[in-house]
Write an enzyme that holds these catalytic residues in place. Structure first.
Site, PDB file in Angstrom:
ATOM      1  N   LYS A   1      -6.107 -19.641  -4.478  1.00  0.00           N
ATOM      2  CA  LYS A   1      -4.977 -20.582  -4.376  1.00  0.00           C
ATOM      3  C   LYS A   1      -4.741 -21.097  -5.804  1.00  0.00           C
ATOM      4  O   LYS A   1      -5.425 -21.993  -6.276  1.00  0.00           O
ATOM      5  CB  LYS A   1      -5.332 -21.717  -3.408  1.00  0.00           C
ATOM      6  CG  LYS A   1      -4.518 -22.990  -3.576  1.00  0.00           C
ATOM      7  CD  LYS A   1      -3.038 -22.783  -3.268  1.00  0.00           C
ATOM      8  CE  LYS A   1      -2.234 -24.028  -3.620  1.00  0.00           C
ATOM      9  NZ  LYS A   1      -1.948 -24.166  -5.070  1.00  0.00           N
TER      10      LYS A   1
ATOM     11  N   GLU B   1     -15.960 -27.357 -11.078  1.00  0.00           N
ATOM     12  CA  GLU B   1     -15.841 -27.540 -12.528  1.00  0.00           C
ATOM     13  C   GLU B   1     -14.754 -28.596 -12.692  1.00  0.00           C
ATOM     14  O   GLU B   1     -13.573 -28.307 -12.551  1.00  0.00           O
ATOM     15  CB  GLU B   1     -15.491 -26.189 -13.162  1.00  0.00           C
ATOM     16  CG  GLU B   1     -15.809 -26.135 -14.626  1.00  0.00           C
ATOM     17  CD  GLU B   1     -14.582 -26.403 -15.468  1.00  0.00           C
ATOM     18  OE1 GLU B   1     -14.389 -27.591 -15.830  1.00  0.00           O
ATOM     19  OE2 GLU B   1     -13.835 -25.458 -15.748  1.00  0.00           O
TER      20      GLU B   1
ATOM     21  N   CYS C   1     -10.525 -29.203 -19.959  1.00  0.00           N
ATOM     22  CA  CYS C   1     -11.609 -30.094 -19.498  1.00  0.00           C
ATOM     23  C   CYS C   1     -12.651 -30.303 -20.580  1.00  0.00           C
ATOM     24  O   CYS C   1     -13.410 -31.263 -20.518  1.00  0.00           O
ATOM     25  CB  CYS C   1     -12.309 -29.501 -18.291  1.00  0.00           C
ATOM     26  SG  CYS C   1     -11.191 -29.150 -16.970  1.00  0.00           S
TER      27      CYS C   1
ATOM     28  N   GLU D   1     -10.128 -39.577 -18.951  1.00  0.00           N
ATOM     29  CA  GLU D   1      -9.926 -38.244 -19.531  1.00  0.00           C
ATOM     30  C   GLU D   1      -8.478 -38.196 -20.030  1.00  0.00           C
ATOM     31  O   GLU D   1      -7.536 -38.290 -19.233  1.00  0.00           O
ATOM     32  CB  GLU D   1     -10.168 -37.175 -18.458  1.00  0.00           C
ATOM     33  CG  GLU D   1     -10.085 -35.778 -19.016  1.00  0.00           C
ATOM     34  CD  GLU D   1     -10.445 -34.695 -17.997  1.00  0.00           C
ATOM     35  OE1 GLU D   1     -10.277 -34.924 -16.790  1.00  0.00           O
ATOM     36  OE2 GLU D   1     -10.871 -33.619 -18.437  1.00  0.00           O
TER      37      GLU D   1
HETATM   38  C1  SIN Z   1     -11.131 -25.776 -18.553  1.00  0.00           C
HETATM   39  O1  SIN Z   1     -10.495 -26.576 -19.196  1.00  0.00           O
HETATM   40  O2  SIN Z   1     -11.320 -25.961 -17.334  1.00  0.00           O
HETATM   41  C2  SIN Z   1     -11.723 -24.520 -19.128  1.00  0.00           C
HETATM   42  C3  SIN Z   1     -11.753 -24.495 -20.584  1.00  0.00           C
HETATM   43  C4  SIN Z   1     -12.439 -23.286 -21.156  1.00  0.00           C
HETATM   44  O3  SIN Z   1     -12.860 -22.356 -20.462  1.00  0.00           O
HETATM   45  O4  SIN Z   1     -12.589 -23.288 -22.367  1.00  0.00           O
END
Ligand code: SIN
Length: 487
Positions: A180, A256, A290, A388
């Site tokens: 998805k 994650e 992230c 964040e």
């Molecule tokens: C992400 O921001 O979830 C992944 C970043 C990355 O793989 O460098």
């Protein structure tokens, strides 16, 4: 959109080896964040199509799991080759729906494909174990088996690589998948499905469901007992909802989630290298990853010098259309994202922060461009400390000593990535061990690679993607205790 292979621009979902429209023929629009123009109308599926995909995946699993690792690896390898052959088109689609500069999109396609290549090889290395028996007549054998049907819910910031990083190990292990993709970026996922079909995955092994109502699809994927595993990349907020929803069927889950990465510069750091790493760790994908550096901590002795060099490098960034070659920072993904960044900067400024460079949206609404920004005179009471940012804003905090900075860096519920620069080897070990994060960049701002385990601790989630550990999340361990009868 100018593509060498126009069939990669697929708007339908992919279930049981066929591209399908939604049952009620509904569609939703995908827009280019650069200019807000609609680039495609995509099939808007719902709960019944999801249920159909789950059942087809369950059926396909019966034979897919029986292939040898080598056989599955060969199909994965073909999928990898096709991705690399079509890298220019895949990158163009990605930039048009997501906004990141073309050079980053190409980087993402290569990065995404590298997971497919890696797990094509790993498919035949799912080793078990033998354990010396606990009694004379006992023999103990451990085997690893695929977990079954897997759901992958993936984000808009890496519309290609977050799919392959989950799906390649799942398929290599012998699982069937239902993807998805984020509703903002479904086209990259569909292009991967076109190539998966061409690579020869049997019907039902690889499925993609697009929808403008992610919560409906998410509820089915998490509550359905046929689905044995959920892998999600996205916000901590949504991750917690999906985790709760998965509880009733006791699914294996990998998450994650968000981060709040510290980027520490000690007084013995090579400042030029630190600036280079800081720009990469902060402004990649307009700050929307992230693992982006979120809070900069610079030791007081080198603070002014770092701010001056870093701001100069930030002013040199070129903001604009991801399709222009010289552009290094594209638009943000949507109005909601830019509004949040505006709120964070306003909150910091109200509480005394100084804007060294940037600090504003470029142009008026609906422009999604935000100036690459540097803030000083920041403190813990500002939102930029604990939220964040997910945008091109760098708050630079000052610290005195190692104890203070470790405590500041760890003062967050998140634990994904952290970075630091310095030369003293004893301190490097101490700091790396004390930082409560799943991934640490030491004298580098770039940590993502296929060969290392990607993932976080605390409220940044659990599970690891990529590397020799990446397959474990898609496997069950079974042990057999065998009484040989004549001990
Ligand atoms: C992400 O921001 O979830 C992944 C970043 C990355 O793989 O460098």
């Amino acid at each position: 959109m100018n593509l060498k292979n126009p069939k990669l621009l697929e708007t339908r979902s992919f279930i049981n080896g066929r591209f399908i429209n939604a049952n009620d023929n509904k569609t939703f629009s995908v827009t280019n964040p650069y200019d807000g123009k609609t680039i495609a109308e995509v099939a808007d599926c719902g709960q019944s199509e999801t249920l159909g995909a789950i059942k087809e995946a369950q059926e396909a699993y019966r034979s897919w799991k029986k292939l040898t690792g080598t056989e599955r690896g060969q199909i994965l390898r073909r999928w990898y080759d096709l991705q690399m052959e079509n890298i220019d088109d895949l990158a163009t689609i990605l930039t048009c729906e997501q906004g990141k500069p073309l050079v980053e999109s190409k980087g993402e396609i290569g990065y995404g494909a590298s997971f497919v290549e890696w797990f094509a090889e790993e498919a035949r290395r799912v080793y078990g174990d033998t354990i010396p028996g606990h009694q004379r007549d006992k023999r103990i054998i451990v085997i690893k088996q695929p977990i079954g049907v897997v759901a992958a819910i993936t984000p808009w910031n890496f519309p290609n690589a977050m799919i392959t990083r989950k799906v390649a190990p799942a398929l290599a292990a012998g699982c069937c998948v239902i993807i998805k993709p984020a509703e903002l970026t479904p086209l990259s996922a569909n292009a991967l499905a076109v190539l998966a079909k061409e690579a020869g995955f049997p019907p039902g092994v690889f499925n993609v469901i697009n929808s403008s109502t992610p919560e409906v699809i998410g509820r089915e994927l998490t509550s359905n007992s046929i689905v044995k595993k959920l892998s999600f990349t996205g916000s901590t907020e949504v991750g917690k909802i999906l985790l709760k929803q998965s509880a009733d069927t006791v699914k294996k889950v990998s998450l994650e989630l968000g981060g709040n990465a510290p980027f520490i510069v000690f007084d013995d750091a090579d400042l030029d290298k630190a600036v280079e790493g800081a720009v990469a760790a902060k402004y990649r994908n307009a700050g929307q990853t992230c693992v982006c550096a979120n809070r900069f901590f610079v030791q007081d002795e080198v603070y002014d010098k770092f701010v001056q060099k870093f701001s100069k490098a930030v002013r040199a960034q070129k903001v604009g259309s991801g399709l222009s070659e010289e552009v290094t920072i594209g638009p943000m993904i949507e109005e909601k994202a830019i509004l949040f960044v505006e709120e964070l900067v306003a909150n910091a400024v109200e509480r005394g922060a100084e804007v060294i460079t940037g600090g504003r949206r470029i142009g008026d609404v609906p422009s999604l461009f935000y100036q690459p920004t540097v803030l000083t005179n920041v403190n813990k009471n500002m939102m930029v400390f604990d939220q964040e940012i997910f945008g091109p804003v760098a708050p630079i905090f000052k610290f005195k000593d190692e104890d203070e900075v470790i405590s500041l860096a760890n003062d967050t519920p998140y634990g994904l990535a952290a970075y630091f620069y310095g030369k003293d080897h004893s301190r490097i070990w101490r700091v790396a061990e004390e930082l409560e994060y799943g991934m640490i960049g030491i004298n580098t701002g770039m940590i993502s690679t296929t060969v290392a385990p990607f993932g976080g601790i605390k409220e940044s989630g659990f599970g690891r993607e990529g590397s020799k550990y990446g397959m474990d999340d898609y496997l069950e361990i079974k042990y057999m205790c065998w009484d040989i009868g004549n001990g």
